[in-house]
Design a protein around this motif. Structure first.
Motif, PDB file in Angstrom:
ATOM      1  N   PRO A   1       0.812  -1.223   0.000  1.00  0.00           N
ATOM      2  CA  PRO A   1       0.000   0.000   0.000  1.00  0.00           C
ATOM      3  C   PRO A   1       0.844   1.272   0.000  1.00  0.00           C
ATOM      4  O   PRO A   1       0.369   2.331  -0.384  1.00  0.00           O
ATOM      5  N   ALA A   2       2.106   1.169   0.425  1.00  0.00           N
ATOM      6  CA  ALA A   2       2.970   2.353   0.509  1.00  0.00           C
ATOM      7  C   ALA A   2       3.277   2.889  -0.887  1.00  0.00           C
ATOM      8  O   ALA A   2       3.336   2.144  -1.870  1.00  0.00           O
TER       9      ALA A   2
ATOM     10  N   LEU B   1       4.818   0.634  -4.102  1.00  0.00           N
ATOM     11  CA  LEU B   1       6.013  -0.174  -3.912  1.00  0.00           C
ATOM     12  C   LEU B   1       5.686  -1.637  -4.189  1.00  0.00           C
ATOM     13  O   LEU B   1       4.614  -2.116  -3.828  1.00  0.00           O
ATOM     14  N   ARG B   2       6.628  -2.321  -4.858  1.00  0.00           N
ATOM     15  CA  ARG B   2       6.450  -3.743  -5.193  1.00  0.00           C
ATOM     16  C   ARG B   2       7.567  -4.532  -4.503  1.00  0.00           C
ATOM     17  O   ARG B   2       8.723  -4.453  -4.875  1.00  0.00           O
ATOM     18  N   GLU B   3       7.190  -5.289  -3.487  1.00  0.00           N
ATOM     19  CA  GLU B   3       8.139  -5.997  -2.623  1.00  0.00           C
ATOM     20  C   GLU B   3       8.647  -7.276  -3.267  1.00  0.00           C
ATOM     21  O   GLU B   3       7.892  -8.053  -3.848  1.00  0.00           O
TER      22      GLU B   3
ATOM     23  N   ALA C   1      11.075  -2.881  -4.294  1.00  0.00           N
ATOM     24  CA  ALA C   1      11.312  -2.626  -2.878  1.00  0.00           C
ATOM     25  C   ALA C   1      11.782  -3.891  -2.176  1.00  0.00           C
ATOM     26  O   ALA C   1      11.485  -5.014  -2.613  1.00  0.00           O
ATOM     27  N   VAL C   2      12.514  -3.701  -1.083  1.00  0.00           N
ATOM     28  CA  VAL C   2      12.958  -4.779  -0.203  1.00  0.00           C
ATOM     29  C   VAL C   2      12.681  -4.346   1.226  1.00  0.00           C
ATOM     30  O   VAL C   2      13.046  -3.226   1.620  1.00  0.00           O
ATOM     31  N   ALA C   3      12.023  -5.200   1.991  1.00  0.00           N
ATOM     32  CA  ALA C   3      11.707  -4.900   3.392  1.00  0.00           C
ATOM     33  C   ALA C   3      10.972  -3.572   3.535  1.00  0.00           C
ATOM     34  O   ALA C   3      11.218  -2.801   4.460  1.00  0.00           O
ATOM     35  N   GLY C   4      10.110  -3.287   2.596  1.00  0.00           N
ATOM     36  CA  GLY C   4       9.293  -2.087   2.670  1.00  0.00           C
ATOM     37  C   GLY C   4       9.980  -0.810   2.253  1.00  0.00           C
ATOM     38  O   GLY C   4       9.389   0.275   2.355  1.00  0.00           O
ATOM     39  N   ALA C   5      11.220  -0.878   1.757  1.00  0.00           N
ATOM     40  CA  ALA C   5      11.962   0.323   1.353  1.00  0.00           C
ATOM     41  C   ALA C   5      12.315   0.240  -0.126  1.00  0.00           C
ATOM     42  O   ALA C   5      12.651  -0.831  -0.633  1.00  0.00           O
TER      43      ALA C   5
ATOM     44  N   ALA D   1      18.949   0.669  -1.144  1.00  0.00           N
ATOM     45  CA  ALA D   1      18.177   0.562   0.096  1.00  0.00           C
ATOM     46  C   ALA D   1      17.768  -0.888   0.288  1.00  0.00           C
ATOM     47  O   ALA D   1      17.614  -1.614  -0.671  1.00  0.00           O
ATOM     48  N   PRO D   2      17.614  -1.379   1.553  1.00  0.00           N
ATOM     49  CA  PRO D   2      17.511  -0.566   2.751  1.00  0.00           C
ATOM     50  C   PRO D   2      18.812  -0.396   3.516  1.00  0.00           C
ATOM     51  O   PRO D   2      18.767  -0.019   4.667  1.00  0.00           O
TER      52      PRO D   2
END
Length: 292
Positions: free
Chosen positions: A61-62, A70-72, A159-163, A184-185
């Motif tokens: 959702p971020a 963001l796509r984790e 993204a990785v770990a939300g970043a 990041a992260p």
């Protein structure tokens, strides 16, 4: 009395004229059913259905500052990026990216989010200024904080770990040898101290001439490192079998190449370091310049 028989029912058009219409309708129905319903505007000729509609990772959702979701991905599968800034000979900075598990795919921008593919966004002082479809970007003169962020073809942010997967480099008002960060992260590396740029020396001696021939994906002589002294005059003579553009990284010098025609580029190597000479379209490394 002979009983009345109704006239046989006759087609109003020949069967041969109806058959193509029926076949076209059946084909359209089958195509819609086979593609899972919703058509895509990015199913290019010659591409697979997965390339047009595939999906990967977990959509979070971020969002980033520009509103991109963001796509984790797991860290082992996610791309990585490093950034380095080099002063441009006419002012400003050339930002060079080194990526892992990732390739730039301008031909499929707007398509599906497939792992290891996409483009980068260049943010200067927190504002998005450009998309990058290759490893080089330009930043105007001045002290800036530059962030390079990796996006999927569908414009979501890897993204990785939300970043977000990104690299940040801080630029001073005077040239610095190198200032790079990891994706990041992980935390950013501190910027290298700024130093005053020495004046460009005059060319020394008669200079060096390097002759290169490109045939398909083969370079002759094979790519190697050319040792040069700072201030030396270098002449590149390049003959290729296709239209392309030669680029001397770090010096931001380009040379158009025409099939079968020898092109010549002369420059004074007034900056120390390791610089690649490559072609834009075919992505071939022709040689490397080591200036001491």
């Amino acid at each position: 009395m002979t009983p009345h028989r109704p006239a046989p029912c006759r087609a109003t058009a020949p069967l041969a004229a109806v058959a193509p219409t029926v076949a076209a309708l059946i084909t359209a129905v089958l195509l819609l059913a086979g593609c899972g319903g919703r058509p895509t505007t990015h199913h290019r000729p010659g591409s697979s259905h997965q390339e047009a509609t595939g999906d990967s990772g977990t959509l979070l959702p971020a969002r980033d500052e520009s509103g991109h979701r963001l796509r984790e991905l797991p860290a082992a599968d996610a791309p990585a990026v490093r950034a380095e800034a080099r002063p441009d000979s006419e002012g400003g900075w050339n930002v060079h990216l080194t990526v892992e598990r990732f390739r730039f795919t301008p031909e499929s921008t707007g398509g599906a989010a497939l792992p290891g593919r996409g483009h980068a966004r260049l943010l200067v002082d927190g504002r998005e200024t450009a998309r990058l479809y290759g490893p080089w970007g330009y930043v105007p003169p001045g002290a800036h904080t530059v962030t390079v962020r990796l996006h999927a073809d569908d414009h979501t942010v890897w993204a990785v770990a939300g970043a977000p997967v990104q690299a940040t480099v801080r630029l001073g008002t005077t040239p610095s040898t190198s200032a790079s960060t990891t994706s990041a992260p992980t935390s950013a590396a501190p910027p290298a101290p700024a130093s005053s740029a020495p004046p460009s020396p005059r060319p020394t001696g008669p200079g060096r001439t390097v002759t290169l021939t490109i045939t398909g994906t083969t370079v002759q002589p094979p790519p190697s490192r050319i040792e040069l002294k700072k201030g030396e005059l270098l002449t590149l003579r390049v003959t290729g079998d296709r239209a392309d553009t030669l680029h001397v990284h770090g010096y931001d010098r380009e040379l158009p190449l025409s099939p079968g025609t020898t092109a010549t580029l002369t420059l004074t190597v007034d900056r120390t370091g390791l610089f690649e000479v490559e072609t834009h379209e075919s992505g071939l490394v022709l040689t490397q310049l080591v200036v001491r």
